[in-house]
Structures are given as structure tokens and as C-alpha cells.
Design a protein around this motif. Structure first.
Motif, PDB file in Angstrom:
ATOM      1  N   PRO A  33       0.804  -1.228   0.000  1.00  0.00           N
ATOM      2  CA  PRO A  33       0.000   0.000   0.000  1.00  0.00           C
ATOM      3  C   PRO A  33       0.835   1.276   0.000  1.00  0.00           C
ATOM      4  O   PRO A  33       0.444   2.274  -0.602  1.00  0.00           O
ATOM      5  N   LEU A  34       2.001   1.259   0.660  1.00  0.00           N
ATOM      6  CA  LEU A  34       2.835   2.455   0.691  1.00  0.00           C
ATOM      7  C   LEU A  34       3.346   2.792  -0.705  1.00  0.00           C
ATOM      8  O   LEU A  34       3.248   3.935  -1.165  1.00  0.00           O
ATOM      9  N   ILE A  35       3.882   1.784  -1.392  1.00  0.00           N
ATOM     10  CA  ILE A  35       4.396   1.999  -2.753  1.00  0.00           C
ATOM     11  C   ILE A  35       3.263   2.428  -3.682  1.00  0.00           C
ATOM     12  O   ILE A  35       3.412   3.354  -4.485  1.00  0.00           O
ATOM     13  N   ALA A  36       2.118   1.741  -3.555  1.00  0.00           N
ATOM     14  CA  ALA A  36       0.974   2.070  -4.419  1.00  0.00           C
ATOM     15  C   ALA A  36       0.516   3.508  -4.207  1.00  0.00           C
ATOM     16  O   ALA A  36       0.227   4.229  -5.173  1.00  0.00           O
ATOM     17  N   THR A  37       0.477   3.930  -2.943  1.00  0.00           N
ATOM     18  CA  THR A  37       0.023   5.292  -2.637  1.00  0.00           C
ATOM     19  C   THR A  37       0.974   6.328  -3.211  1.00  0.00           C
ATOM     20  O   THR A  37       0.539   7.315  -3.822  1.00  0.00           O
ATOM     21  N   ILE A  38       2.277   6.105  -3.042  1.00  0.00           N
ATOM     22  CA  ILE A  38       3.267   7.059  -3.557  1.00  0.00           C
ATOM     23  C   ILE A  38       3.246   7.093  -5.087  1.00  0.00           C
ATOM     24  O   ILE A  38       3.187   8.165  -5.703  1.00  0.00           O
ATOM     25  N   VAL A  39       3.278   5.896  -5.708  1.00  0.00           N
ATOM     26  CA  VAL A  39       3.353   5.825  -7.174  1.00  0.00           C
ATOM     27  C   VAL A  39       2.103   6.412  -7.821  1.00  0.00           C
ATOM     28  O   VAL A  39       2.187   7.284  -8.702  1.00  0.00           O
ATOM     29  N   VAL A  40       0.934   5.925  -7.397  1.00  0.00           N
ATOM     30  CA  VAL A  40      -0.318   6.417  -8.003  1.00  0.00           C
ATOM     31  C   VAL A  40      -0.505   7.907  -7.733  1.00  0.00           C
ATOM     32  O   VAL A  40      -0.913   8.668  -8.621  1.00  0.00           O
ATOM     33  N   GLY A  41      -0.175   8.325  -6.495  1.00  0.00           N
ATOM     34  CA  GLY A  41      -0.316   9.740  -6.148  1.00  0.00           C
ATOM     35  C   GLY A  41       0.540  10.627  -7.027  1.00  0.00           C
ATOM     36  O   GLY A  41       0.063  11.635  -7.584  1.00  0.00           O
ATOM     37  N   LEU A  42       1.806  10.270  -7.191  1.00  0.00           N
ATOM     38  CA  LEU A  42       2.718  11.091  -7.989  1.00  0.00           C
ATOM     39  C   LEU A  42       2.380  11.041  -9.479  1.00  0.00           C
ATOM     40  O   LEU A  42       2.453  12.064 -10.172  1.00  0.00           O
ATOM     41  N   VAL A  43       2.015   9.848  -9.988  1.00  0.00           N
ATOM     42  CA  VAL A  43       1.693   9.724 -11.417  1.00  0.00           C
ATOM     43  C   VAL A  43       0.446  10.539 -11.761  1.00  0.00           C
ATOM     44  O   VAL A  43       0.429  11.300 -12.735  1.00  0.00           O
ATOM     45  N   LEU A  44      -0.607  10.369 -10.958  1.00  0.00           N
ATOM     46  CA  LEU A  44      -1.835  11.136 -11.214  1.00  0.00           C
ATOM     47  C   LEU A  44      -1.599  12.637 -11.052  1.00  0.00           C
ATOM     48  O   LEU A  44      -2.121  13.450 -11.827  1.00  0.00           O
ATOM     49  N   ALA A  45      -0.799  13.003 -10.031  1.00  0.00           N
ATOM     50  CA  ALA A  45      -0.499  14.418  -9.811  1.00  0.00           C
ATOM     51  C   ALA A  45       0.255  14.997 -11.006  1.00  0.00           C
ATOM     52  O   ALA A  45      -0.014  16.126 -11.441  1.00  0.00           O
ATOM     53  N   PHE A  46       1.184  14.207 -11.565  1.00  0.00           N
ATOM     54  CA  PHE A  46       1.926  14.675 -12.738  1.00  0.00           C
ATOM     55  C   PHE A  46       0.998  14.882 -13.937  1.00  0.00           C
ATOM     56  O   PHE A  46       1.043  15.914 -14.611  1.00  0.00           O
ATOM     57  N   ILE A  47       0.127  13.904 -14.186  1.00  0.00           N
ATOM     58  CA  ILE A  47      -0.768  13.981 -15.349  1.00  0.00           C
ATOM     59  C   ILE A  47      -1.702  15.185 -15.238  1.00  0.00           C
ATOM     60  O   ILE A  47      -1.805  16.011 -16.158  1.00  0.00           O
ATOM     61  N   PHE A  48      -2.383  15.283 -14.093  1.00  0.00           N
ATOM     62  CA  PHE A  48      -3.359  16.370 -13.937  1.00  0.00           C
ATOM     63  C   PHE A  48      -2.677  17.721 -13.717  1.00  0.00           C
ATOM     64  O   PHE A  48      -3.216  18.759 -14.107  1.00  0.00           O
ATOM     65  N   GLY A  49      -1.486  17.708 -13.091  1.00  0.00           N
ATOM     66  CA  GLY A  49      -0.739  18.952 -12.943  1.00  0.00           C
ATOM     67  C   GLY A  49      -0.312  19.497 -14.288  1.00  0.00           C
ATOM     68  O   GLY A  49      -0.371  20.707 -14.537  1.00  0.00           O
ATOM     69  N   ALA A  50       0.131  18.592 -15.194  1.00  0.00           N
ATOM     70  CA  ALA A  50       0.536  19.013 -16.537  1.00  0.00           C
ATOM     71  C   ALA A  50      -0.655  19.551 -17.325  1.00  0.00           C
ATOM     72  O   ALA A  50      -0.542  20.555 -18.047  1.00  0.00           O
ATOM     73  N   ILE A  51      -1.811  18.886 -17.184  1.00  0.00           N
ATOM     74  CA  ILE A  51      -3.026  19.361 -17.866  1.00  0.00           C
ATOM     75  C   ILE A  51      -3.417  20.742 -17.349  1.00  0.00           C
ATOM     76  O   ILE A  51      -3.751  21.646 -18.123  1.00  0.00           O
ATOM     77  N   ALA A  52      -3.372  20.906 -16.018  1.00  0.00           N
ATOM     78  CA  ALA A  52      -3.727  22.195 -15.416  1.00  0.00           C
ATOM     79  C   ALA A  52      -2.785  23.293 -15.901  1.00  0.00           C
ATOM     80  O   ALA A  52      -3.222  24.403 -16.245  1.00  0.00           O
ATOM     81  N   ASN A  53      -1.500  22.984 -15.958  1.00  0.00           N
ATOM     82  CA  ASN A  53      -0.523  23.962 -16.421  1.00  0.00           C
ATOM     83  C   ASN A  53      -0.777  24.331 -17.881  1.00  0.00           C
ATOM     84  O   ASN A  53      -0.639  25.497 -18.277  1.00  0.00           O
ATOM     85  N   ARG A  54      -1.157  23.333 -18.670  1.00  0.00           N
ATOM     86  CA  ARG A  54      -1.459  23.574 -20.081  1.00  0.00           C
ATOM     87  C   ARG A  54      -2.661  24.493 -20.237  1.00  0.00           C
ATOM     88  O   ARG A  54      -2.728  25.314 -21.166  1.00  0.00           O
ATOM     89  N   LEU A  55      -3.613  24.356 -19.338  1.00  0.00           N
ATOM     90  CA  LEU A  55      -4.828  25.179 -19.371  1.00  0.00           C
ATOM     91  C   LEU A  55      -4.635  26.516 -18.660  1.00  0.00           C
ATOM     92  O   LEU A  55      -5.596  27.242 -18.414  1.00  0.00           O
ATOM     93  N   ARG A  56      -3.368  26.811 -18.269  1.00  0.00           N
ATOM     94  CA  ARG A  56      -3.010  28.044 -17.562  1.00  0.00           C
ATOM     95  C   ARG A  56      -3.715  28.156 -16.211  1.00  0.00           C
ATOM     96  O   ARG A  56      -4.108  29.237 -15.768  1.00  0.00           O
TER      97      ARG A  56
END
Length: 584
Positions: A6-29
Motif C-alpha cells: 500500500p505504501l508503494i501504491a500510494t506514492i506511485v499512483v499519487g505522484l503519477v496522477l499528480a503529474f498527469i493532472f498537474g501538466a493538464i492544469a498547467n497547459r490550461l493556464r
């Protein structure tokens, strides 16, 4: 090999999803933190699909808070902290009282008990450490007077919440008496207070005494031990050990402060950073801890998003909007008028009020404790969580809004006198306060740190006409004492660059180490003056290529110049020494 991780899953999924949606948000200004929060909502229990471990995420987020406060402490000194005590202490206390009363008023309208209103209002009164510091760092305000006031205000709120967390169980015991929650009250109370059966007055004295003992220990013992340890490890020559020493001190002091003195983890980390700032190696310590600080700060926003149930907006819209109004409008107005009452300018009042227009980690802890003690209904906890999420989402818009309000408010609420004229002069100015330089055919030097100051000294000795763009108030004060023309602000801001008259400048020297920010400056400078000579610095081949692709004429990489210096010295030593002619 265990299959359940669960620790690895939480870190990996959290960071991957944060990267994807953070990049989308940045693209949308849109600010990337909006994407991080949405990533958390998707990983939470209230949406279908993968569900991350919420308890683990909360603990990972706490590490982010520790590292962030440690980083802020590295840029602070005790003198900086004491310089804002006159406004931070009374200001924070009054603002907490106002917000608590507003929250209690809403609780009364909703038909809750008096103690529920008290806990609810208290939870709405304290700002999120991570959100406030991120907002200040993005605007490069941490080392300005406004930044110091905000951090000082935050620390007073932190201390008040530490006291509240100790007192709430005692208050619940008085209110609930012998009811079933008494066991919870006993378990949550301070063990020393339980052993000696201290009353509320004794608990307050004990808590303040423990905080004072921690501060004294850090100032007397920590001031000697921490810098000495850092220097000793640096002399080993191991970068790995040095990085480990920085993290061990930050996390160790924070954890020890929490367990031994009842001080919050964030406050313990802040003091560790502040004591370490007295070491000459503090800049290196800040650089070594930066990647982890950023990664765990992202996990903080993801963990907050996991707590939010989107259906709350539909099921309970009016109470949620009222809660949000208290956080964003009520708290902000209270802070705004408090800062004005102390004679500070409107710009400072607006920045402080905007930075406090949200709630976060302490609010969650208070809400959970209040529910566990039977003092707050679960509906109150849901409103606090919903208000936190929405206020964090709206915080960038609040900062944008204060820029539009500032001219009108300055006319209406101009302070009678400045609290400190010398300090307010060097505040980061807003757009309308910028004045274009009269210099032409000049050099523009961006950043006046260790590299920039050496460049500036060389330009002075050569008699070249130049100006400096800088936003650290101490550096600006020194520049103005030396009668160097200075534009205060972030050079990535187009209006700040325009004030430097780049169109008629000969050279642009970018001495800041941040390649991403330098890239933005290069693009804007090249657009303003296609023929200007642009010189920048970098730390890697990739950064050199990045800046050259954007339009820099030359990029200096430190490692290359060091190698050239070493080679030149070796070749110079190998040259044959000319024989002196024998006397006739």
C-alpha cells in the motif's frame, strides 16, 4: 516478495496522477495544485477505481509539511522572526477570535451545540502551512517583509493550535463528564496532565512551558550542535552523507519536538531550519532538500483531495457556501483591517489577507479530534473538508483578485503612516509602481546572489552602465545603499522586464540558477529586443541546450569553467621557466 504494497501504491499512483493532472492544469493556464487536488479526488474513496490508503497518504503529506517548513526556516533568522512579532502575535490572535466567532455563528444557525460551534470556528481560523508557503514561494515573497509577516502569523497560529489540541480533551471532559467519550478524552490528553490531574489552567501552563523548553533547547544547544554537525559532515567530502544529515536533522528535530515537547512537527522543523540557517552551509542544505520538499508537497495536495466527497457540493450546498465565505471572505477581511490598523500599506494587507484565505492540515486534525471527542457532528467535519478543498482551489484566484482591487483600496484605505518606511520601500512593487529606467545602451543584471554580486562588482570596476533586477529585500537594501539602480520584482514578470528598458539595452546577464525561470526571461527579452546579447548560467548540458534553443547567445556552465580553470593552471605550471641570463 509481498504482493500487498500500500505504501508503494500510494506514492506511485499519487505522484503519477499528480503529474498527469498537474501538466493538464498547467497547459490550461491553471495553477498545477488544482491538478494535484483533482488527482487526489480520483485516488480517494469517494470516486470509482483505485483507492489509495488515506492514512498513509496523510502521513506522507505530513513529511511534506515538515520539509517545507524546514526550507522556510533556512531562509529565516531569529531576528527576522522577532522583527514582525508586534503585528504577528496580536494580528493572528485577533484573526483567530474573529474566525472562531463567525464559525460559531454559522454553527448556531445550523442548530449545533456551543462546543460544536467553538471547534468548528477554530478549525476555520487556521491557514494551511503548505498552501500559504507555496503561494509565497511562487511569488518570491518569503524573504520580503510581507513574507516574514505571513510566516510569523502562521507560527502564532501554529502555537495556538498546539494549545487547542491539548485543551480540547480537557474541555470535552468538563462538558461530557462521565459519558462514554471520557475514555477518549483521557487517551487524547497530555500524559503528564493526566498523571497529576491538572486542570485547564495547569494544562495551559504545562503546554507553554514545554514550548518554551523546546525553544530554549534549540537556541542554547541546537545553535551549537546543528551547525557543528553540518560542518563535520561536509568535511567528510561525501555528498550522500551531507544530504542524509540535512534530512536527519530536519525530520529528527521535528519528530523529537512533537514527541518530547508536544510541539507540532511543522514548528519543530521550522526551528531546525532557522538554527541551520546560521551555518555557512545553509544554501547547500536548502539545495539538497529541495527535490524531496517539492515531491512531498505534491503528495500533501493529493492527500487533501482524497478526503473530499464531491457529492457534498450537491447534498449540502448552502452550509458549504457559508463555510467557504467565512474562510475566504471573513478571515481575509479580518486580516486586511488588522494589518491596516498597524499602519502597514494596502499592498501588504492584501497579500497577508489573500495568503490566509484558506484552511488545511490543522483544520483536519481539529475536525477529527472534535468528532472523536463528541464535540463536533460529522456534518461539521464534512463542511470543514469541503471548505478546505474549495478554498485551496480558489486561493490562486484570490491572489489574482487582490491585484485588481489594490488601486481602488489604496485610495480608500491609505494608511496614515508607514509601519517601517525603510522596509516598505523595498517591498516587491505591483505593476503600477514600476517606473522605466532612463538608462540606454546598458547592461541588465538579473539576480544579485553569489554569482550576480561578483558580476556586478566587475561591471562597476569596468565603469559600465548597468541596473539590477532583484526581489530579496535584504539584497535590495544593500544595492540601494551602494547606489546601484535596482528594479524590485521577479524578472519573469513581463512588466518588470519592461521597466529595465530592454529595447535599448546592450546586454542581459541572467545570474539566477533556476533554468526554467531563466528560459521564460530569455524568451521575453528576445521578443523585446532581437539584437540584445543574452548571457545565462546553467548546471547541466541539458540546461545549456534548453537556454540556447530559447535564444541565449552564451550559457556558462559552472563545471566547465572549473575544468577550464584547472586545465589552464596545469598548463601554466608545465610551461618551462625562462632562464635568467648570467651576469656579464
Amino acid at each position: 516478495m509481498p504482493h500487498e504494497t500500500p505504501l508503494i501504491a500510494t506514492i506511485v499512483v499519487g505522484l503519477v496522477l499528480a503529474f498527469i493532472f498537474g501538466a493538464i492544469a498547467n497547459r490550461l493556464r491553471v495553477p498545477p495544485l488544482v491538478g494535484y487536488l483533482l488527482a487526489g479526488v480520483l485516488a480517494g474513496a469517494h470516486t470509482p477505481g483505485f483507492v489509495a490508503d488515506q492514512e498513509l497518504a496523510a502521513e506522507l503529506a505530513e513529511i511534506g509539511v515538515i520539509l517545507l517548513m524546514f526550507g522556510v526556516g533556512l531562509h529565516f533568522s531569529l531576528k527576522d522572526l522577532l522583527s514582525v512579532r508586534a503585528i504577528a502575535i496580536p494580528g493572528a490572535i485577533v484573526q483567530i477570535i474573529v474566525a472562531t466567532l463567525l464559525g460559531a455563528g454559522l454553527a448556531w444557525i445550523l442548530g449545533w451545540s456551543m462546543q460544536a460551534g467553538f471547534v468548528f470556528g477554530l478549525a476555520l481560523s487556521v491557514a494551511s502551512t503548505v498552501v500559504l508557503l507555496r503561494a509565497m514561494q511562487e511569488r518570491r515573497l518569503i524573504e520580503t517583509e510581507r513574507g516574514r509577516i505571513a510566516v510569523g502569523w502562521l507560527i502564532v497560529e501554529d502555537l495556538a493550535m498546539v494549545l487547542a489540541l491539548v485543551l480540547l480533551p480537557a474541555i470535552a471532559g468538563v462538558v461530557n463528564g462521565k459519558n462514554p467519550s471520557a475514555e477518549v478524552v483521557h487517551a487524547a490528553s497530555d500524559p503528564i496532565a493526566n498523571y497529576f490531574n491538572l486542570g485547564i489552567g495547569g494544562i495551559i501552563a504545562l503546554t507553554l512551558g514545554k514550548v518554551a523548553a523546546f525553544v530554549a533547547l534549540m537556541l542554547i544547544v541546537g545553535r551549537r550542535v546543528i551547525p557543528w554537525t553540518l560542518h563535520a559532515i561536509a568535511h567528510t567530502g561525501s555528498r550522500e552523507l551531507f544530504r542524509l544529515a540535512v534530512l536527519a536533522i530536519a525530520l529528527g528535530v521535528a519528530f523529537g519536538a512533537s514527541k518530547l515537547f508536544g510541539v507540532s512537527l511543522a514548528l519543530g522543523a521550522f526551528f531546525a531550519g532557522m538554527i541551520m540557517s546560521e551555518s555557512e552551509l545553509s544554501h547547500r542544505a536548502a539545495e539538497e532538500s529541495l527535490p524531496l520538499r517539492d515531491a512531498f508537497a505534491v503528495l500533501f495536495f493529493v492527500s487533501v483531495g482524497m478526503l473530499f466527497d464531491p457529492m457534498t457540493i450537491i447534498n449540502d450546498p448552502l452550509p458549504l457556501l457559508a463555510t467557504l465565505a467565512i474562510i475566504v471572505v471573513g478571515k481575509s477581511l479580518a486580516a486586511f483591517f488588522i494589518v491596516l490598523a498597524f499602519g502597514y500599506p494596502t499592498g501588504t494587507a492584501l497579500i497577508i489577507s489573500a495568503s490566509l484565505a484558506q484552511i488545511g492540515e490543522f483544520s483536519f486534525i481539529l475536525a477529527e479530534l472534535g468528532v472523536g471527542l463528541g464535540m463536533l457532528p460529522e456534518e461539521g467535519r464534512d463542511l470543514i473538508l469541503g471548505g478546505a478543498i474549495l478554498s485551496i482551489l480558489l486561493n490562486p484566484l484570490v491572489f489574482a483578485g487582490v491585484g485588481y482591487l489594490k488601486p481602488w483600496l489604496e485610495k480608500r484605505y491609505a494608511p496614515v503612516q508607514e509601519a517601517d518606511p525603510e522596509v516598505t520601500v523595498i517591498e516587491e512593487p505591483d505593476v503600477e509602481e514600476l517606473h522605466q529606467t532612463a538608462l540606454t545602451d546598458h547592461a541588465v543584471l538579473i539576480g544579485y546572489g553569489r554569482v550576480g554580486s561578483l558580476v556586478g562588482d566587475a561591471l562597476k570596476e569596468a565603469g559600465k552602465s548597468f541596473l539590477v533586477i532583484e526581489d530579496a529585500d535584504k539584497t535590495v537594501a544593500k544595492l540601494r545603499d551602494d547606489e546601484v539602480e535596482t528594479i524590485v520584482g521577479n524578472a519573469a514578470n513581463g512588466d518588470v522586464l519592461a521597466a529595465a528598458n530592454l529595447a535599448q539595452a546592450r546586454q542581459l546577464i541572467i545570474a539566477i540558477p533556476n533554468a526554467f525561470e531563466a528560459g521564460q526571461i530569455v524568451v521575453k527579452a528576445r521578443a523585446a529586443n532581437p539584437s540584445i546579447s543574452i548571457l545565462a548560467r546553467a548546471h547541466s548540458d541539458a540546461e545549456v541546450q534548453h537556454l540556447q534553443d530559447l535564444g541565449a547567445d552564451a550559457v556558462i556552465m559552472g563545471e566547465r569553467e572549473i575544468a577550464r580553470g584547472i586545465v589552464a593552471h596545469i598548463l601554466d605550471l608545465d610551461k618551462p621557466v625562462p632562464e635568467e641570463p648570467l651576469p656579464a
